[in-house]
Scaffold this motif. Structure first.
Motif, PDB file in Angstrom:
ATOM      1  N   VAL A 161      -0.477  -3.079  -6.006  1.00  0.00           N
ATOM      2  CA  VAL A 161      -1.637  -2.299  -5.629  1.00  0.00           C
ATOM      3  C   VAL A 161      -0.823  -1.009  -4.940  1.00  0.00           C
ATOM      4  CG1 VAL A 161      -3.357  -1.981  -4.042  1.00  0.00           C
ATOM      5  CG2 VAL A 161      -3.125  -4.179  -5.065  1.00  0.00           C
ATOM      6  N   PRO A 162      -1.263   0.023  -5.578  1.00  0.00           N
ATOM      7  CA  PRO A 162      -0.572   1.360  -4.928  1.00  0.00           C
ATOM      8  C   PRO A 162      -0.863   1.805  -3.326  1.00  0.00           C
ATOM      9  CG  PRO A 162      -2.426   2.016  -6.236  1.00  0.00           C
ATOM     10  CD  PRO A 162      -2.303   0.583  -6.321  1.00  0.00           C
ATOM     11  N   ALA A 163       0.101   2.337  -2.782  1.00  0.00           N
ATOM     12  CA  ALA A 163       0.100   2.622  -1.233  1.00  0.00           C
ATOM     13  C   ALA A 163      -0.827   4.000  -1.225  1.00  0.00           C
ATOM     14  CB  ALA A 163       1.321   2.228  -0.723  1.00  0.00           C
ATOM     15  N   GLU A 164      -1.560   4.325  -0.346  1.00  0.00           N
ATOM     16  CA  GLU A 164      -2.049   5.412   0.010  1.00  0.00           C
ATOM     17  C   GLU A 164      -1.018   6.604   0.285  1.00  0.00           C
ATOM     18  OE1 GLU A 164      -5.110   5.579   3.036  1.00  0.00           O
ATOM     19  OE2 GLU A 164      -6.214   4.188   1.783  1.00  0.00           O
ATOM     20  N   LYS A 165      -0.959   7.785   0.120  1.00  0.00           N
ATOM     21  CA  LYS A 165       0.018   8.616   0.409  1.00  0.00           C
ATOM     22  C   LYS A 165       0.078   8.717   2.025  1.00  0.00           C
ATOM     23  CE  LYS A 165      -0.415  11.825  -3.570  1.00  0.00           C
ATOM     24  NZ  LYS A 165      -0.635  13.167  -3.940  1.00  0.00           N
ATOM     25  N   ALA A 166      -1.020   8.474   2.514  1.00  0.00           N
ATOM     26  CA  ALA A 166      -1.094   8.624   4.173  1.00  0.00           C
ATOM     27  C   ALA A 166      -0.108   7.698   4.842  1.00  0.00           C
ATOM     28  CB  ALA A 166      -2.311   8.337   4.685  1.00  0.00           C
ATOM     29  N   ILE A 167       0.407   6.544   4.063  1.00  0.00           N
ATOM     30  CA  ILE A 167       1.402   5.669   4.655  1.00  0.00           C
ATOM     31  C   ILE A 167       2.712   6.228   4.876  1.00  0.00           C
ATOM     32  CG2 ILE A 167       2.527   4.719   2.384  1.00  0.00           C
ATOM     33  CD1 ILE A 167       1.870   1.928   3.663  1.00  0.00           C
ATOM     34  N   TYR A 168       2.957   7.072   4.072  1.00  0.00           N
ATOM     35  CA  TYR A 168       4.260   8.214   4.456  1.00  0.00           C
ATOM     36  C   TYR A 168       4.253   9.201   5.574  1.00  0.00           C
ATOM     37  CZ  TYR A 168       5.224   6.034  -0.116  1.00  0.00           C
ATOM     38  OH  TYR A 168       5.330   5.497  -1.375  1.00  0.00           O
ATOM     39  N   SER A 169       2.991   9.136   6.279  1.00  0.00           N
ATOM     40  CA  SER A 169       2.942  10.240   7.170  1.00  0.00           C
ATOM     41  C   SER A 169       3.818  10.153   8.421  1.00  0.00           C
ATOM     42  CB  SER A 169       1.492   9.955   7.802  1.00  0.00           C
ATOM     43  OG  SER A 169       1.390  10.820   8.929  1.00  0.00           O
ATOM     44  N   ASP A 170       4.319  11.149   8.947  1.00  0.00           N
ATOM     45  CA  ASP A 170       5.250  11.062  10.079  1.00  0.00           C
ATOM     46  C   ASP A 170       4.543  10.479  11.354  1.00  0.00           C
ATOM     47  OD1 ASP A 170       6.990  12.358   8.460  1.00  0.00           O
ATOM     48  OD2 ASP A 170       6.855  14.465   9.221  1.00  0.00           O
ATOM     49  N   GLU A 171       3.157  10.859  11.444  1.00  0.00           N
ATOM     50  CA  GLU A 171       2.395  10.285  12.586  1.00  0.00           C
ATOM     51  C   GLU A 171       2.376   8.866  12.449  1.00  0.00           C
ATOM     52  OE1 GLU A 171      -1.101  12.435  13.557  1.00  0.00           O
ATOM     53  OE2 GLU A 171      -0.489  14.135  12.491  1.00  0.00           O
ATOM     54  N   GLN A 172       2.612   8.125  13.484  1.00  0.00           N
ATOM     55  CA  GLN A 172       2.549   6.545  13.200  1.00  0.00           C
ATOM     56  C   GLN A 172       1.283   5.952  13.043  1.00  0.00           C
ATOM     57  OE1 GLN A 172       5.399   3.816  15.567  1.00  0.00           O
ATOM     58  NE2 GLN A 172       3.332   3.416  16.653  1.00  0.00           N
ATOM     59  N   LYS A 173       0.202   6.437  13.823  1.00  0.00           N
ATOM     60  CA  LYS A 173      -1.215   5.871  13.826  1.00  0.00           C
ATOM     61  C   LYS A 173      -1.778   6.156  12.555  1.00  0.00           C
ATOM     62  CE  LYS A 173      -2.284   5.718  18.815  1.00  0.00           C
ATOM     63  NZ  LYS A 173      -2.788   4.192  18.599  1.00  0.00           N
ATOM     64  N   VAL A 174      -1.509   7.191  11.896  1.00  0.00           N
ATOM     65  CA  VAL A 174      -1.898   7.575  10.276  1.00  0.00           C
ATOM     66  C   VAL A 174      -1.416   6.532   9.390  1.00  0.00           C
ATOM     67  CG1 VAL A 174      -2.029   9.393   8.737  1.00  0.00           C
ATOM     68  CG2 VAL A 174      -2.532   9.972  10.892  1.00  0.00           C
ATOM     69  N   SER A 175       0.045   6.331   9.480  1.00  0.00           N
ATOM     70  CA  SER A 175       0.877   5.420   8.576  1.00  0.00           C
ATOM     71  C   SER A 175       0.220   4.009   8.669  1.00  0.00           C
ATOM     72  CB  SER A 175       2.109   5.355   8.918  1.00  0.00           C
ATOM     73  OG  SER A 175       2.736   4.637   7.992  1.00  0.00           O
ATOM     74  N   LEU A 176       0.030   3.693  10.092  1.00  0.00           N
ATOM     75  CA  LEU A 176      -0.384   2.243  10.321  1.00  0.00           C
ATOM     76  C   LEU A 176      -1.779   2.046   9.609  1.00  0.00           C
ATOM     77  CD1 LEU A 176       1.126   1.425  13.954  1.00  0.00           C
ATOM     78  CD2 LEU A 176       2.105   1.164  11.683  1.00  0.00           C
ATOM     79  N   ALA A 177      -2.628   2.945   9.816  1.00  0.00           N
ATOM     80  CA  ALA A 177      -3.934   2.810   9.481  1.00  0.00           C
ATOM     81  C   ALA A 177      -4.027   2.721   7.906  1.00  0.00           C
ATOM     82  CB  ALA A 177      -4.867   4.123   9.854  1.00  0.00           C
ATOM     83  N   ALA A 178      -3.092   3.507   7.324  1.00  0.00           N
ATOM     84  CA  ALA A 178      -3.194   3.265   5.874  1.00  0.00           C
ATOM     85  C   ALA A 178      -2.504   1.945   5.289  1.00  0.00           C
ATOM     86  CB  ALA A 178      -2.223   4.549   5.249  1.00  0.00           C
ATOM     87  N   MET A 179      -1.643   1.701   6.164  1.00  0.00           N
ATOM     88  CA  MET A 179      -0.961   0.273   5.615  1.00  0.00           C
ATOM     89  C   MET A 179      -2.106  -0.664   5.921  1.00  0.00           C
ATOM     90  SD  MET A 179       2.355  -1.835   7.268  1.00  0.00           S
ATOM     91  CE  MET A 179       1.647  -2.156   8.814  1.00  0.00           C
ATOM     92  N   ASN A 180      -3.080  -0.726   6.882  1.00  0.00           N
ATOM     93  CA  ASN A 180      -3.989  -1.908   6.846  1.00  0.00           C
ATOM     94  C   ASN A 180      -5.161  -1.621   5.870  1.00  0.00           C
ATOM     95  OD1 ASN A 180      -2.647  -3.313   9.188  1.00  0.00           O
ATOM     96  ND2 ASN A 180      -3.985  -2.259  10.752  1.00  0.00           N
ATOM     97  N   ARG A 181      -5.315  -0.374   5.637  1.00  0.00           N
ATOM     98  CA  ARG A 181      -6.180  -0.210   4.550  1.00  0.00           C
ATOM     99  C   ARG A 181      -5.439  -0.711   3.104  1.00  0.00           C
ATOM    100  NH1 ARG A 181      -6.909   4.862   6.926  1.00  0.00           N
ATOM    101  NH2 ARG A 181      -5.768   5.921   5.615  1.00  0.00           N
ATOM    102  N   GLY A 182      -4.362  -0.450   2.852  1.00  0.00           N
ATOM    103  CA  GLY A 182      -3.614  -1.330   1.694  1.00  0.00           C
ATOM    104  C   GLY A 182      -3.721  -2.636   1.785  1.00  0.00           C
ATOM    105  N   VAL A 183      -3.812  -3.599   2.886  1.00  0.00           N
ATOM    106  CA  VAL A 183      -3.901  -4.706   2.996  1.00  0.00           C
ATOM    107  C   VAL A 183      -5.198  -5.184   2.690  1.00  0.00           C
ATOM    108  CG1 VAL A 183      -3.897  -6.760   4.611  1.00  0.00           C
ATOM    109  CG2 VAL A 183      -2.066  -5.350   4.710  1.00  0.00           C
ATOM    110  N   GLU A 184      -6.386  -4.453   2.974  1.00  0.00           N
ATOM    111  CA  GLU A 184      -7.783  -4.624   3.048  1.00  0.00           C
ATOM    112  C   GLU A 184      -7.978  -4.595   1.361  1.00  0.00           C
ATOM    113  OE1 GLU A 184     -10.234  -1.962   5.163  1.00  0.00           O
ATOM    114  OE2 GLU A 184      -8.937  -2.217   7.018  1.00  0.00           O
TER     115      GLU A 184
END
Length: 293
Positions: A238-261
């Motif tokens: 499953v592809p990861a959102e571009k937001a997972i590469y964000s410098d902002e930790q909270k943005v990246s973590l939220a994208a990672m959890n959406r990938g799990v979802e």
């Protein structure tokens, strides 16, 4: 004695055909449902948190199916650890979106594969290692005698297991920088470094390891899991959102959890819903797993 019995049971189950392992697992899972096991109680709580709008009858059906699938998964693991890759690869009936795995290599970068606890992650990890050198964090089991069984099963192909400590993390960094594949389970509460991020709209303590690896290596990220299907497994990338590469930790973590979802959505009954994903909560939030008197 406990260790010897556990090893003996794993070896006995491992010799069975996959179909028989699944039948035994299904029977054990149904017993767990019938006896109203702790796993069923926790699954009900988690599903109520994550799918509050779902019809209660459908949610109960999903909770019971999850308990059964978790039991099946345990029996499947014994089977996978016991057999060689030549035998195990015959159980893989399809690989979906495999090209996502190789995008990092095409760009000359390492690849971080995020594997949620959906379906069977042992067959998925073995497949990744068979595609080329790979590395994953490894925490030895509480029963010491099981360690050589589990480690031996996971290292049958090209997988390298490293400890879940700072030394293991350093090894992952070096491996990614060298352009190889590393595997991380992203949906457990972290022992090292974590921050709260939304998971199905609820605050969940989420590991920062993946974000740190991405920032320090510029690696490629993809999600994946081994879906249980008739006759074997379908491996899904499953592809990861571009937001997972964000410098902002909270943005990246939220994208990672959406990938799990996104992975869970493809086989919700095969997710490990009995895990206490919301055990730690922000200050002031009530504990959701406390048993009612």
């Amino acid at each position: 004695m406990k260790g010897r019995l556990a090893v003996g049971a794993l070896q006995l189950i491992g010799k069975l055909p996959l179909s028989w392992s699944r039948r035994l697992g299904r029977f054990v899972g149904r017993v767990a449902v019938w006896t109203r096991s702790e796993g069923l109680r926790l699954s009900r709580i988690n599903l109520a948190q994550c799918y509050p709008a779902m019809d209660p009858r459908q949610r109960e059906k999903l909770a019971r199916a999850s308990v059964v699938n978790t039991a099946i998964n345990g029996f499947e693991m014994a089977n996978i650890w016991h057999h060689s890759w030549d035998t195990n690869k015959k159980t893989i009936v399809n690989v979906r979106n495999e090209k996502l795995l190789f995008q990092g290599k095409e760009d000359g970068r390492g690849t971080l594969v995020l594997m949620p606890h959906t379906g069977n992650w042992e067959i998925f990890g073995m497949y990744l290692a068979a595609m080329g050198p790979s590395m994953a964090l490894y925490q030895p089991p509480k029963i010491e005698a099981l360690d050589p069984v589990i480690r031996g099963g996971r290292e049958k192909t090209n997988a390298t297991m490293v400890p879940t400590n700072i030394h293991g993390v350093r090894s992952l960094l070096k491996y990614l920088k060298a352009g190889h594949v590393t595997m991380v389970l992203p949906d457990q509460e972290p022992d090292m470094g974590g921050d709260f991020a939304p998971f199905f709209g609820r605050p969940a303590l989420t590991m920062t390891l993946a974000h740190n690896l991405i920032q320090r290596t510029n690696c490629h990220v993809v999600f994946g899991f081994g879906k249980r299907v008739e006759g074997g497994f379908e491996l899904v990338f499953v592809p990861a959102e571009k937001a997972i590469y964000s410098d902002e930790q909270k943005v990246s973590l939220a994208a990672m959890n959406r990938g799990v979802e996104a992975c869970i959505a493809q086989a919700p009954e095969q997710y490990q819903w009995e895990y206490k994903r919301f055990r730690k909560q922000p200050e002031g939030k009530s504990k959701i797993y406390r048993k009612k008197k």
